[in-house]
Design a protein around this motif. Structure first.
Motif, PDB file in Angstrom:
ATOM      1  N   TYR A  14       0.818  -1.217   0.000  1.00  0.00           N
ATOM      2  CA  TYR A  14       0.000   0.000   0.000  1.00  0.00           C
ATOM      3  C   TYR A  14       0.849   1.263   0.000  1.00  0.00           C
ATOM      4  N   ARG A  19      -3.058   5.364  -3.906  1.00  0.00           N
ATOM      5  CA  ARG A  19      -4.223   4.483  -4.037  1.00  0.00           C
ATOM      6  C   ARG A  19      -3.825   3.279  -4.859  1.00  0.00           C
ATOM      7  N   GLU A  48      -8.909  -0.630   0.654  1.00  0.00           N
ATOM      8  CA  GLU A  48      -9.161   0.805   0.810  1.00  0.00           C
ATOM      9  C   GLU A  48     -10.644   1.139   0.923  1.00  0.00           C
ATOM     10  N   ALA A  71      -4.186   0.825   4.544  1.00  0.00           N
ATOM     11  CA  ALA A  71      -5.427   0.689   3.769  1.00  0.00           C
ATOM     12  C   ALA A  71      -6.625   1.127   4.597  1.00  0.00           C
ATOM     13  N   ARG A  74      -6.993   4.900   4.915  1.00  0.00           N
ATOM     14  CA  ARG A  74      -7.554   5.465   3.689  1.00  0.00           C
ATOM     15  C   ARG A  74      -9.062   5.229   3.628  1.00  0.00           C
ATOM     16  N   ALA A  75      -9.481   4.026   3.990  1.00  0.00           N
ATOM     17  CA  ALA A  75     -10.910   3.706   3.959  1.00  0.00           C
ATOM     18  C   ALA A  75     -11.680   4.573   4.952  1.00  0.00           C
TER      19      ALA A  75
END
Length: 215
Positions: A14, A19, A48, A71, A74-75
């Protein structure tokens, strides 16, 4: 490979780009989830968060699980941006080591395949056990390498949906087969090339408890 090395592998993956994935929902999940009444969902290997957030947008309360802290950050950031933070939560864990508690009306494992250690048999059995009566288990795997993959990868033989299903400890009396087999879909490669992808689908619905039944 140790558990910490597996986790570091995904953190490094990642870290390669801001992304990694497309941000679009996996199409088979969207198709089959649309036929279910939104309730509690579990997204295994959520990355993500594209699938998790799509489910939340469509009325589900969702737990997204992944091994990578990067990840998941980011999510979670995207959930806030989309105004969905009250419908989703994210949990970091190595699914080969432990599994979320609770029962869910939809359990999704989209392309939960890995070049490093991943105990898929244990994970999928735990996933089935987490499905509430009347709920749905959706497992989607790569059935073949993409046509634009390197030649050595295209020669790899992936297990069929039936072969994967046989590794899951299920009481077949408790499950209805919605769909088990391969399916094709059109896709576009990283350099814009058109191609057809082969996916393996396992979609099962747990038999609902009979009225008045207890235990």
């Amino acid at each position: 490979m140790t558990a910490s090395e597996v986790k570091q592998h995904w953190e490094d993956r990642y870290a390669e780009r801001e992304r990694i994935w497309s941000g679009r929902v996996n199409p088979w999940l969207a198709e089959f989830a649309a036929s279910s009444t939104p309730a509690r969902a579990l997204d295994l290997g959520c990355g993500e968060g594209a699938d998790t957030l799509w489910l939340a947008e469509h009325g589900w309360d969702v737990l997204g699980v992944d091994i990578s802290d990067t990840a998941l950050r980011r999510a979670a950031t995207q959930a806030v941006t989309m105004g969905l933070a009250d419908r989703v939560r994210f949990e970091q864990r190595d699914l080969s080591e432990s599994f979320p508690e609770g029962a869910f009306d939809l359990v999704s494992a989209q392309f939960l395949q890995s070049m490093v250690h991943l105990d898929r048999m244990w994970i999928f059995t735990a996933a089935a056990n987490a499905v509430a009566p009347g709920g749905v288990l959706i497992i989607v795997d790569h059935g073949a390498a993409p046509p634009w993959a390197p030649e050595h990868f295209r020669e790899h033989v992936f297990p069929s949906a039936e072969e994967v299903l046989q590794t899951i400890e299920l009481d077949e009396r408790q499950w209805d087969r919605v769909r088990v087999g391969s399916a094709e879909r059109d896709a576009v490669g990283p350099d814009g090339q058109a191609g057809v992808l082969v996916d393996n689908l396992i979609v099962l619905r747990r038999v609902a408890a009979e009225a008045g039944q207890s235990g």
